[in-house]
Scaffold this motif. Structure first.
Motif, PDB file in Angstrom:
ATOM      1  N   UNK A  17     -10.152 -23.397 -66.300  1.00  0.00           N
ATOM      2  CA  UNK A  17     -11.162 -22.339 -66.241  1.00  0.00           C
ATOM      3  C   UNK A  17     -11.451 -21.769 -67.631  1.00  0.00           C
ATOM      4  N   UNK A  18     -10.417 -21.672 -68.454  1.00  0.00           N
ATOM      5  CA  UNK A  18     -10.614 -21.177 -69.825  1.00  0.00           C
ATOM      6  C   UNK A  18     -11.539 -22.112 -70.602  1.00  0.00           C
ATOM      7  N   UNK A  19     -11.281 -23.414 -70.514  1.00  0.00           N
ATOM      8  CA  UNK A  19     -12.117 -24.381 -71.230  1.00  0.00           C
ATOM      9  C   UNK A  19     -13.535 -24.402 -70.674  1.00  0.00           C
ATOM     10  N   UNK A  20     -13.662 -24.284 -69.345  1.00  0.00           N
ATOM     11  CA  UNK A  20     -14.988 -24.283 -68.724  1.00  0.00           C
ATOM     12  C   UNK A  20     -15.774 -23.048 -69.124  1.00  0.00           C
ATOM     13  N   UNK A  21     -15.110 -21.906 -69.147  1.00  0.00           N
ATOM     14  CA  UNK A  21     -15.779 -20.652 -69.497  1.00  0.00           C
ATOM     15  C   UNK A  21     -16.322 -20.671 -70.922  1.00  0.00           C
ATOM     16  N   UNK A  22     -15.645 -21.343 -71.823  1.00  0.00           N
ATOM     17  CA  UNK A  22     -16.113 -21.430 -73.206  1.00  0.00           C
ATOM     18  C   UNK A  22     -17.434 -22.178 -73.292  1.00  0.00           C
ATOM     19  N   UNK A  23     -17.647 -23.133 -72.394  1.00  0.00           N
ATOM     20  CA  UNK A  23     -18.884 -23.912 -72.377  1.00  0.00           C
ATOM     21  C   UNK A  23     -19.970 -23.274 -71.508  1.00  0.00           C
ATOM     22  N   UNK A  24     -19.553 -22.639 -70.434  1.00  0.00           N
ATOM     23  CA  UNK A  24     -20.515 -22.094 -69.462  1.00  0.00           C
ATOM     24  C   UNK A  24     -20.108 -20.670 -69.083  1.00  0.00           C
ATOM     25  N   UNK A  25     -20.274 -19.726 -69.995  1.00  0.00           N
ATOM     26  CA  UNK A  25     -19.805 -18.352 -69.736  1.00  0.00           C
ATOM     27  C   UNK A  25     -20.554 -17.627 -68.626  1.00  0.00           C
ATOM     28  N   UNK A  26     -21.760 -18.108 -68.252  1.00  0.00           N
ATOM     29  CA  UNK A  26     -22.510 -17.411 -67.201  1.00  0.00           C
ATOM     30  C   UNK A  26     -22.209 -17.939 -65.800  1.00  0.00           C
ATOM     31  N   UNK A  27     -21.316 -18.942 -65.684  1.00  0.00           N
ATOM     32  CA  UNK A  27     -20.867 -19.405 -64.364  1.00  0.00           C
ATOM     33  C   UNK A  27     -19.508 -18.770 -64.099  1.00  0.00           C
ATOM     34  N   UNK A  28     -19.478 -17.865 -63.125  1.00  0.00           N
ATOM     35  CA  UNK A  28     -18.276 -17.084 -62.866  1.00  0.00           C
ATOM     36  C   UNK A  28     -17.596 -17.557 -61.582  1.00  0.00           C
ATOM     37  N   UNK A  29     -16.364 -18.049 -61.691  1.00  0.00           N
ATOM     38  CA  UNK A  29     -15.665 -18.545 -60.505  1.00  0.00           C
ATOM     39  C   UNK A  29     -14.999 -17.442 -59.696  1.00  0.00           C
ATOM     40  N   UNK A  30     -15.019 -17.632 -58.393  1.00  0.00           N
ATOM     41  CA  UNK A  30     -14.230 -16.809 -57.475  1.00  0.00           C
ATOM     42  C   UNK A  30     -13.130 -17.708 -56.934  1.00  0.00           C
ATOM     43  N   UNK A  31     -11.854 -17.363 -57.181  1.00  0.00           N
ATOM     44  CA  UNK A  31     -10.745 -18.276 -56.938  1.00  0.00           C
ATOM     45  C   UNK A  31      -9.996 -17.925 -55.654  1.00  0.00           C
ATOM     46  N   UNK A  32      -9.708 -18.958 -54.869  1.00  0.00           N
ATOM     47  CA  UNK A  32      -8.856 -18.838 -53.689  1.00  0.00           C
ATOM     48  C   UNK A  32      -7.651 -19.750 -53.879  1.00  0.00           C
ATOM     49  N   UNK A  33      -6.439 -19.209 -53.718  1.00  0.00           N
ATOM     50  CA  UNK A  33      -5.223 -20.005 -53.824  1.00  0.00           C
ATOM     51  C   UNK A  33      -4.573 -20.078 -52.440  1.00  0.00           C
ATOM     52  N   UNK A  34      -4.428 -21.302 -51.919  1.00  0.00           N
ATOM     53  CA  UNK A  34      -3.807 -21.541 -50.622  1.00  0.00           C
ATOM     54  C   UNK A  34      -3.104 -22.894 -50.697  1.00  0.00           C
ATOM     55  N   UNK A  35      -2.453 -23.318 -49.613  1.00  0.00           N
ATOM     56  CA  UNK A  35      -1.886 -24.664 -49.658  1.00  0.00           C
ATOM     57  C   UNK A  35      -2.991 -25.695 -49.439  1.00  0.00           C
ATOM     58  N   UNK A  36      -2.661 -26.953 -49.675  1.00  0.00           N
ATOM     59  CA  UNK A  36      -3.678 -28.004 -49.681  1.00  0.00           C
ATOM     60  C   UNK A  36      -4.427 -28.116 -48.360  1.00  0.00           C
ATOM     61  N   UNK A  37      -3.711 -27.961 -47.242  1.00  0.00           N
ATOM     62  CA  UNK A  37      -4.351 -28.095 -45.931  1.00  0.00           C
ATOM     63  C   UNK A  37      -5.418 -27.023 -45.739  1.00  0.00           C
ATOM     64  N   UNK A  38      -5.105 -25.788 -46.111  1.00  0.00           N
ATOM     65  CA  UNK A  38      -6.065 -24.692 -45.949  1.00  0.00           C
ATOM     66  C   UNK A  38      -7.279 -24.908 -46.843  1.00  0.00           C
ATOM     67  N   UNK A  39      -7.051 -25.349 -48.091  1.00  0.00           N
ATOM     68  CA  UNK A  39      -8.166 -25.595 -49.010  1.00  0.00           C
ATOM     69  C   UNK A  39      -9.086 -26.680 -48.450  1.00  0.00           C
ATOM     70  N   UNK A  40      -8.501 -27.752 -47.916  1.00  0.00           N
ATOM     71  CA  UNK A  40      -9.318 -28.831 -47.337  1.00  0.00           C
ATOM     72  C   UNK A  40     -10.137 -28.313 -46.163  1.00  0.00           C
ATOM     73  N   UNK A  41      -9.528 -27.473 -45.318  1.00  0.00           N
ATOM     74  CA  UNK A  41     -10.255 -26.897 -44.179  1.00  0.00           C
ATOM     75  C   UNK A  41     -11.419 -26.024 -44.652  1.00  0.00           C
ATOM     76  N   UNK A  42     -11.211 -25.259 -45.708  1.00  0.00           N
ATOM     77  CA  UNK A  42     -12.261 -24.363 -46.200  1.00  0.00           C
ATOM     78  C   UNK A  42     -13.407 -25.139 -46.841  1.00  0.00           C
TER      79      UNK A  42
END
Length: 307
Positions: A109-134
């Motif tokens: 995210x740090x490297x991405x932000x340096x290139x694209x500062x106007x794209x702001x991520x909203x982060x969700x941290x869960x286990x792999x199964x939950x992320x795949x479902x979402x």
């Protein structure tokens, strides 16, 4: 009309007025009224309804295909207008499995932000199964998971990186003192591992199966950091990827061992919904990931054989 199409598409993908209502923060009756209004406007029936599910009619399938395109074009239009003004921000929702989110995602995210500062991520941290479902439910734009057993979901899978998996223990543990490792000792150990639904847990279970062992003493935690701290205190041993323990090995609180007889790697993937239509922000982030190189990997483990 744009809002009605969004309601229609969400209902079609969820196959349920109730689930669509939950996602859109509406009542099921409001969803039903919107669908009826759209059917009246288009002069056709969009869904076959039963007490258990709703399913697209042939006419509904045609409308769904075009509605997806219209919504994506509308979204791209609004994003293009935002891009004309660099001061405006473009959102992107990113999900990550705990291991990836804790140890790899911040640098990305740090490297991405340096290139694209106007794209702001909203982060969700869960286990792999939950992320795949979402991702499957289109609640997230892009997700990072450990391993890739996601056949039941409507997702596209892209390999991102691979990592060596290691047996992890305190430096003074017998596993680290002996030139080889006794299989019976491994089976008798207390194993501190990730919870069910975690990709790392799946890799660990495969490792036990490879060795032909069935440990009786298992403690499951929902965080690799908690597992490392518990192992460092002497509660047991674990099975984690090399990058996860690198800093701990360097300061001397943990040691990692790979088995020359059973070399194992885990893989990290990024996934998106199988829809061919993604927002401009997602496309930009995917292009960035395809060219991104993780930091230099430094080996911090020793190799041993099973006796």
């Amino acid at each position: 009309m744009e809002h009605k199409l969004e309601i229609f598409v969400t209902t079609a993908e969820q196959k349920s007025f109730t689930r669509a209502a939950e996602l859109l923060h509406m009542t099921p009756s409001a969803i039903s009224l919107s669908i009826k209004a759209l059917e009246s406007k288009l002069e056709c029936r969009l869904f076959d309804r039963t007490n258990k599910y709703v399913e697209l009619t042939p006419e509904g399938s045609v409308v769904y295909t075009h509605a997806k395109e219209i919504l994506m074009q509308y979204h791209d239009m609004t994003q293009s207008l935002i891009n004309l003004d660099p001061s405006k921000n473009i959102p992107i929702s990113i999900g990550a499995a705990y291991t990836f989110g804790e140890y790899f995602l911040p640098a990305i995210l740090y490297a991405f932000n340096k290139k694209h500062p106007n794209i702001l991520p909203n982060i969700t941290i869960q286990n792999s199964k939950v992320i795949a479902e979402q991702i499957h439910k289109q609640e997230l734009d892009i997700g990072f998971i450990v391993e890739a057993d996601v056949a039941e979901y409507d997702v596209d899978v892209n390999l991102f990186s691979e990592e060596m998996m290691l047996i992890v223990a305190r430096p003074d543990h017998p596993i680290n003192k002996n030139s080889s490792i006794d299989m019976k000792m491994l089976e008798a150990e207390t194993w501190i591992i990730r919870e069910e639904g975690s990709g790392t847990r799946d890799v660990t279970n495969k490792f036990f199966s490879q060795l032909g062992i069935a440990p009786k003493r298992i403690m499951s935690f929902g965080s690799s950091q908690t597992i490392k701290e518990s192992v460092a205190l002497g509660l047991g041993v674990s099975y984690l990827s090399e990058s996860v323990i690198k800093s701990d090995v360097q300061v001397g609180t943990l040691k990692g061992v790979s088995l020359s007889d059973y070399p194992n790697e885990t893989s990290f993937h990024y996934i998106t919904h199988q829809s061919k239509l993604h927002t401009q922000a997602v496309q930009i982030f995917k292009e960035f990931l395809d060219s991104y190189v993780l930091g230099e990997k430094i080996s911090v483990h020793t190799k041993k054989k099973i006796k």
